[in-house]
Write a protein that holds these residues in place. Sequence first.
Motif, PDB file in Angstrom:
ATOM      1  N   ASP A 149      30.472  40.579  35.160  1.00  0.00           N
ATOM      2  CA  ASP A 149      30.113  40.357  36.571  1.00  0.00           C
ATOM      3  C   ASP A 149      30.908  39.201  37.168  1.00  0.00           C
ATOM      4  O   ASP A 149      31.318  39.254  38.333  1.00  0.00           O
ATOM      5  CB  ASP A 149      28.609  40.067  36.685  1.00  0.00           C
ATOM      6  CG  ASP A 149      27.766  41.291  36.391  1.00  0.00           C
ATOM      7  OD1 ASP A 149      28.305  42.407  36.501  1.00  0.00           O
ATOM      8  OD2 ASP A 149      26.579  41.121  36.046  1.00  0.00           O
ATOM      9  N   GLY A 150      31.129  38.162  36.373  1.00  0.00           N
ATOM     10  CA  GLY A 150      31.905  37.031  36.856  1.00  0.00           C
ATOM     11  C   GLY A 150      33.347  37.415  37.138  1.00  0.00           C
ATOM     12  O   GLY A 150      33.923  36.993  38.153  1.00  0.00           O
ATOM     13  N   ILE A 151      33.936  38.211  36.259  1.00  0.00           N
ATOM     14  CA  ILE A 151      35.314  38.665  36.466  1.00  0.00           C
ATOM     15  C   ILE A 151      35.397  39.544  37.703  1.00  0.00           C
ATOM     16  O   ILE A 151      36.323  39.422  38.521  1.00  0.00           O
ATOM     17  CB  ILE A 151      35.823  39.414  35.214  1.00  0.00           C
ATOM     18  CG1 ILE A 151      35.907  38.453  34.026  1.00  0.00           C
ATOM     19  CG2 ILE A 151      37.183  40.055  35.486  1.00  0.00           C
ATOM     20  CD1 ILE A 151      36.258  39.128  32.722  1.00  0.00           C
ATOM     21  N   ARG A 152      34.408  40.431  37.853  1.00  0.00           N
ATOM     22  CA  ARG A 152      34.393  41.322  39.024  1.00  0.00           C
ATOM     23  C   ARG A 152      34.241  40.509  40.309  1.00  0.00           C
ATOM     24  O   ARG A 152      34.905  40.776  41.321  1.00  0.00           O
ATOM     25  CB  ARG A 152      33.247  42.320  38.891  1.00  0.00           C
ATOM     26  CG  ARG A 152      33.250  43.397  39.995  1.00  0.00           C
ATOM     27  CD  ARG A 152      32.073  44.345  39.853  1.00  0.00           C
ATOM     28  NE  ARG A 152      32.122  45.068  38.597  1.00  0.00           N
ATOM     29  CZ  ARG A 152      31.251  44.917  37.598  1.00  0.00           C
ATOM     30  NH1 ARG A 152      30.276  44.009  37.709  1.00  0.00           N
ATOM     31  NH2 ARG A 152      31.355  45.623  36.493  1.00  0.00           N
ATOM     32  N   ASN A 201      36.627  38.621  45.289  1.00  0.00           N
ATOM     33  CA  ASN A 201      36.838  37.566  46.282  1.00  0.00           C
ATOM     34  C   ASN A 201      38.314  37.361  46.574  1.00  0.00           C
ATOM     35  O   ASN A 201      38.691  37.046  47.706  1.00  0.00           O
ATOM     36  CB  ASN A 201      36.208  36.256  45.806  1.00  0.00           C
ATOM     37  CG  ASN A 201      34.733  36.155  46.133  1.00  0.00           C
ATOM     38  OD1 ASN A 201      34.344  35.937  47.277  1.00  0.00           O
ATOM     39  ND2 ASN A 201      33.897  36.320  45.119  1.00  0.00           N
ATOM     40  N   ILE A 202      39.149  37.537  45.562  1.00  0.00           N
ATOM     41  CA  ILE A 202      40.599  37.455  45.792  1.00  0.00           C
ATOM     42  C   ILE A 202      41.034  38.541  46.759  1.00  0.00           C
ATOM     43  O   ILE A 202      41.827  38.300  47.680  1.00  0.00           O
ATOM     44  CB  ILE A 202      41.366  37.566  44.460  1.00  0.00           C
ATOM     45  CG1 ILE A 202      41.165  36.302  43.626  1.00  0.00           C
ATOM     46  CG2 ILE A 202      42.852  37.809  44.702  1.00  0.00           C
ATOM     47  CD1 ILE A 202      41.852  36.338  42.272  1.00  0.00           C
ATOM     48  N   ALA A 203      40.507  39.760  46.569  1.00  0.00           N
ATOM     49  CA  ALA A 203      40.871  40.872  47.454  1.00  0.00           C
ATOM     50  C   ALA A 203      40.299  40.682  48.858  1.00  0.00           C
ATOM     51  O   ALA A 203      40.991  40.924  49.859  1.00  0.00           O
ATOM     52  CB  ALA A 203      40.377  42.182  46.852  1.00  0.00           C
ATOM     53  N   MET A 204      39.055  40.213  48.945  1.00  0.00           N
ATOM     54  CA  MET A 204      38.421  40.038  50.247  1.00  0.00           C
ATOM     55  C   MET A 204      39.032  38.903  51.050  1.00  0.00           C
ATOM     56  O   MET A 204      38.891  38.858  52.274  1.00  0.00           O
ATOM     57  CB  MET A 204      36.923  39.779  50.054  1.00  0.00           C
ATOM     58  CG  MET A 204      36.113  41.020  49.728  1.00  0.00           C
ATOM     59  SD  MET A 204      36.161  42.220  51.073  1.00  0.00           S
ATOM     60  CE  MET A 204      35.355  41.289  52.386  1.00  0.00           C
TER      61      MET A 204
END
Length: 296
Positions: A3-6, A11-14
């Motif tokens: 979940d942390g990786i996701r 957030n990088i994409a958003m």
Amino acid sequence: MLDGIRWFFSNIAMAFYNFGYAVTHPGLWLDWSDKTAIMRFVYYGASIELFFVIFDALLILTLVCVLRPNFMWTVVRGLEGLANGLGRFFAWAGLLMVLQQIIIVFMQRIFARPDIVVGFGVPLQFDISWYAEELKLYNAMIIVFCVAYTFVQGGHVRVDLIYAGVKFRTKKILDMFGAVFFMMPFAVLTWLYGWYFMWRHLIVPNPSASDSLDRLVNKARALRWNVETTGFSPSGFNGYFLFKVLLCLFCAMVFLQAIAVAYRSWRELREGPESEGRYLDRDSLGEGEEAYEGTH
């Protein structure tokens, strides 16, 4: 862990969408005639969204710099030039401190005046204690705007228990590691605390780092400016909110210098010992004073 990786990569994409939305809708956070816009500005100034926007921008800049080494040197020279320019300019605040202190002593001890009047037409008149306390502002300006300058000039204290005895490549790796894992996190964490610390002395109701965006927007209905003007004495310096602003500027200066250190170390590591100090603009005491340089 998953979940942390996701969360991290989402957030990088958003961040690209968030940046585009902020740029195309500036009225939502820059129109300060609207109280909710002020609260949005306060929230996003130390938000996860802003962190990942800066993170993405730094990743893209680093990728471009790795592919184009000359551009990386341009970035290094620009950041170090900014640090040198601001440092050399605000270093004159030290002279202002000395001159102002001399004037204060003369006005108090010789002329027995309780105040100092400056100006023509409409004079600027403050009590002696105001000018005495205002000396702290000069000192704060020197610290904030000369911290990166001092780093470029090699003036910070370094404990060379390990660093002095290692090879050139190891030194460059240590410099990069220190910039990325010490300087940048320090600047970010100080910003997160300093941002809300500054705004708590500018507006009420006081914003908090734990407040959500919706909560801050709801608080906007009761928002009013309440700039801190309380001094340590009744007639003392009344611009202490400026110190909170300078704290945030300090974080920005340290963060930018960390980028310069990391990029310079990378290029010197790739190009070898002959590139050490390339484009480095350090002050000199002048011809004949070489023996004293570096001893301060």
